[in-house]
Design a protein around this motif. Structure first.
Motif, short mmCIF file in Angstrom:
data_model
loop_
_atom_site.label_atom_id
_atom_site.label_comp_id
_atom_site.label_asym_id
_atom_site.label_seq_id
_atom_site.Cartn_x
_atom_site.Cartn_y
_atom_site.Cartn_z
N UNK A 188 43.62 49.77 23.85
CA UNK A 188 43.57 49.63 25.33
C UNK A 188 44.66 50.70 25.85
N UNK A 189 44.09 51.13 26.97
CA UNK A 189 44.87 52.13 27.63
C UNK A 189 44.53 52.42 29.15
N UNK A 190 45.30 52.45 29.89
CA UNK A 190 45.20 52.50 31.42
C UNK A 190 44.54 53.90 31.60
N UNK A 191 44.09 54.29 32.84
CA UNK A 191 43.98 53.39 33.90
C UNK A 191 43.05 52.22 33.60
N UNK A 192 42.84 51.10 34.24
CA UNK A 192 42.19 50.03 34.03
C UNK A 192 41.03 49.84 34.92
N UNK A 193 39.71 49.41 34.48
CA UNK A 193 38.79 49.37 35.57
C UNK A 193 39.20 48.23 36.43
N UNK A 194 39.54 47.18 35.88
CA UNK A 194 40.15 46.08 36.59
C UNK A 194 41.27 45.49 36.06
N UNK A 195 42.42 45.27 36.83
CA UNK A 195 43.73 44.87 36.45
C UNK A 195 44.22 43.73 36.84
N UNK A 252 46.57 40.50 37.11
CA UNK A 252 47.75 39.91 37.22
C UNK A 252 48.18 38.38 37.36
N UNK A 279 47.18 40.75 32.71
CA UNK A 279 48.84 41.07 32.61
C UNK A 279 49.67 39.89 33.49
N UNK A 306 39.16 46.92 26.53
CA UNK A 306 39.48 48.30 26.49
C UNK A 306 39.63 48.78 27.75
N UNK A 307 38.94 48.33 28.72
CA UNK A 307 38.68 48.68 30.20
C UNK A 307 39.46 47.75 31.18
N UNK A 308 39.92 46.58 30.88
CA UNK A 308 40.55 45.66 31.85
C UNK A 308 41.80 45.32 31.08
N UNK A 309 42.82 44.79 31.74
CA UNK A 309 44.13 44.13 31.15
C UNK A 309 44.50 42.95 32.02
N UNK A 334 35.66 43.67 26.24
CA UNK A 334 36.15 44.58 27.70
C UNK A 334 37.54 44.77 27.61
#
Lengths: 126, 126
Positions: free
Chosen positions: A1-8, A10, A53, A48-51, A46
């Motif tokens: 996983x790495x930013x930037x994220x498509x959706x983040x 919180x 947090x 890999x594109x979203x996190x 997904x």
């Protein structure tokens, strides 16, 4: 996983001392909600594109458990564990925010005299 | 202060046990950085429209102290205390991200087989 994220995503996981008048999201189960988001993202391939947090207090204690999704800035309140797969499926993947869970608050305007943050330069800057 | 926020600043304040190979942002001073953002926003009278939030690990440990500003999704790395007023003045108020502090990472593409989150409905949803 790495930013930037498509959706983040919180999730407020703030915890206050027992009996605090404001309450907190952790007591309302937000740590489990955050874990559920992580599991759902992983399950769908997904992460890999979203996190999902953890976040400190999002200043929406009355509406908790509180979740905000960026970059779109969609705020969810009173989120329950069973809402997580719905948010993931409909919003994060499908692009349609889940109306019934949207936090209800009025749009704020800057007060007179407050700096007006924008794409324009404030007076006095080079 | 109340959301939605015109800009929402997340500062990683994650702390790992001493000697952890990944290190963490808290050890690098991120709690003081978050406090400095709060002070600067307050000083400039814009804490009604912006929020400096604590966040858990932002998965950019190698670049820490890590800060991300939404909704624009601008990532800062190696932030020092003295950078905070610069970010506030130039970016948060002035709208110009501070180039020299931008985190350096490659834009990610979704892997083949990963769900493609978008504004379109995924196959099979009603």
């Amino acid at each position: 996983m790495a930013p930037p994220f498509q959706r983040h995503i919180f999730v407020c996981t703030n915890r206050r001392p027992d009996g605090h008048p404001k309450g907190d999201c952790a007591t309302k189960g937000s740590e489990e909600i955050r874990a559920a988001f992580k599991t759902e993202l992983d399950k769908r391939g997904i992460k890999g594109t979203m996190r999902a947090n953890a976040a400190g207090c999002l200043d929406t204690c009355a509406f908790g458990p509180s979740v905000v999704v960026y970059p779109e800035g969609v705020w969810y309140g009173g989120v329950k564990l069973e809402d997580v797969p719905v948010i993931v499926e409909e919003h994060l993947i499908g692009g349609r925010p889940v109306e019934r869970l949207l936090m209800k608050f009025a749009k704020k305007e800057a007060k007179p005299g407050e700096a007006k943050p924008a794409d324009t330069k404030p007076p006095g800057t080079p």
